[in-house]
Design an enzyme around this catalytic site. Sequence first.
Site, PDB file in Angstrom:
ATOM      1  N   GLU A  79     -32.461  22.092  -5.700  1.00 55.80           N
ATOM      2  CA  GLU A  79     -32.157  20.656  -5.636  1.00 55.80           C
ATOM      3  C   GLU A  79     -30.702  20.310  -5.930  1.00 55.80           C
ATOM      4  OE1 GLU A  79     -34.964  18.143  -7.633  1.00 55.80           O
ATOM      5  OE2 GLU A  79     -36.653  18.910  -6.473  1.00 55.80           O
ATOM      6  N   GLU A  83     -41.650  23.178  -3.757  1.00 54.26           N
ATOM      7  CA  GLU A  83     -42.277  22.348  -4.787  1.00 54.26           C
ATOM      8  C   GLU A  83     -43.020  21.197  -4.142  1.00 54.26           C
ATOM      9  OE1 GLU A  83     -39.792  20.810  -7.950  1.00 54.26           O
ATOM     10  OE2 GLU A  83     -38.726  22.715  -8.110  1.00 54.26           O
TER      11      GLU A  83
HETATM   12  C1  FCB Z   1     -38.185  18.500  -9.331  1.00 56.76           C
HETATM   13  C2  FCB Z   1     -37.605  19.607 -10.183  1.00 56.76           C
HETATM   14  C3  FCB Z   1     -38.610  20.285 -11.061  1.00 56.76           C
HETATM   15  C4  FCB Z   1     -39.612  19.310 -11.646  1.00 56.76           C
HETATM   16  C5  FCB Z   1     -40.188  18.417 -10.592  1.00 56.76           C
HETATM   17  C6  FCB Z   1     -41.207  17.428 -11.089  1.00 56.76           C
HETATM   18  O1  FCB Z   1     -37.174  17.617  -8.999  1.00 56.76           O
HETATM   19  O2  FCB Z   1     -37.006  20.589  -9.362  1.00 56.76           O
HETATM   20  O3  FCB Z   1     -37.909  21.008 -12.038  1.00 56.76           O
HETATM   21  O4  FCB Z   1     -39.065  18.608 -12.682  1.00 56.76           O
HETATM   22  O5  FCB Z   1     -39.153  17.712  -9.948  1.00 56.76           O
END
Ligand code: FCB
Length: 486
Positions: A204, A392
């Site tokens: 990110e 994610e």
């Molecule tokens: C993302 C992050 C991760 C976690 C999720 C909920 O932005 O990469 O570390 O905090 O959100």
Amino acid sequence: MAAEFTRRDLAKATGSAALCSLATSTGKTAAQSKEDQPSTRSFPDGFVWGTATASYQVEGAWNEDGKGESIWDRFAHTPGKIKNGDTGDVALDHYHRYREDVQLIKTLGARAYRFSISWPRIFPEGTGAPNPKGLDFYSRLADELLASGIEPFATLYHWDLPQTLQDRWGGWESRDTGNAFADYSGYVAERLSDRIRHFFTINEFTTFVELGYGAGSFAPGLKLPPARLNQLRHHAVLGHGLAVQAIRAKARQGTKVGPAENIAAGVPVIETPQHIAAAESYTRETNAGYLTVILEGRYTDAFLASAEANVPKFSPEDLKVISSPLDFVGINVYVPQYVRAIDAAPGYEALKFSKSHPRMASPWHFIGPESLYWAPRHLAKLWSVKDIYITENGCGAADDPAADGIVYDTDRIMFLRSYLARLQRATAEGIPVRGYFHWSSMDNFEWTAGYGTRFGLIYVDYPSLKRTPKLSASFFREVAGRNHEA
Ligand code: FCB
């Protein structure tokens, strides 16, 4: 607008209204009969089901075995920065309990685990002498995972920059940090790529740059003026490219590498050709400083024009490094950005969420399952990406254990079921998504929200650190085990 929109409208918009009204001899519509067949709701063979965590959020042991201080250690130790004064000092104590945790991940039915490596554990000063005990931890973790039939996927930067580099060079403000990141990445890949075959460079870009150095709400808590911030953005993507090259140079042959970005994914508010085209333009321009330059090797004209006098300094050679060929692209997908076509330039408009748009527990977490279809589709369509991982996806929820000690997180299951249905649509249409990592295996330190916001499939009772699977753990195991929607 979106709320008034029905499945029937969607079918019309996509030209398949006739299909919906055709009843079969069983009295079901053709579309319903099709949905009943297991194969039509399956994921492709070999699809990778995994869960994800990050070092600072789970490990604890913040100053053990020679680990250096990270910017998140410093930030969390600064009063007032994190809700309730929480820190990652102990977190889930995963550093000591990793064996138990690997067994728990196995019970989730996960065949892959995405974790991150803490740079200051490996190089306490950011550069210079490595700390063998730090590397040894990840080596043992990789062994434990493989022995349990779980494939390790490692992220090299999930925001815990060595504090020394922040102090010495202003962190990512300097190209030197990018070079140091490449050295560290090459060092790790050389030693662990016999067992870790997939590396993510940076997690990110958007979050750590914009929140850490722009808004100042994440570590290191800076609010840089536009020119410096643009230069820093450039150094972040440059660091990624340098790391890709270092990994290629040092790792075993066949080691795979790519970024893990939270792409701003435009979702056409109505599925018509005009709105789809608008969502594509939105996606390309909104990600211009990160994924777009990584995948195209150039900054878009609109990006450069909007930066005006604050354009970052860069050379053609930088752009080549930034766009070094990748093996895959990882994307973190949580929220949609609804987009519609407009006549005026730039031809698209990002819509505000309506006041009653449903959210999960985090205030930022507007729900939009379609994002898990559109985000990978944009990668495939805009940039012809051939291998995509959802690195994610998941949600925070209230998660109160019932009298029997179990968390019946019906909302997380609802969230997952809806999002995964859209991911299945993507794979069924041939979009090359190779795997999905759920965020997160276990409740953990959710950055500035501290431990109050829980994202795990496994509940963690923080005073005792006891881990208990939630109902959603059974849901995930069902999906992963059958490789099929549930
Ligand atoms: C993302 C992050 C991760 C976690 C999720 C909920 O932005 O990469 O570390 O905090 O959100």
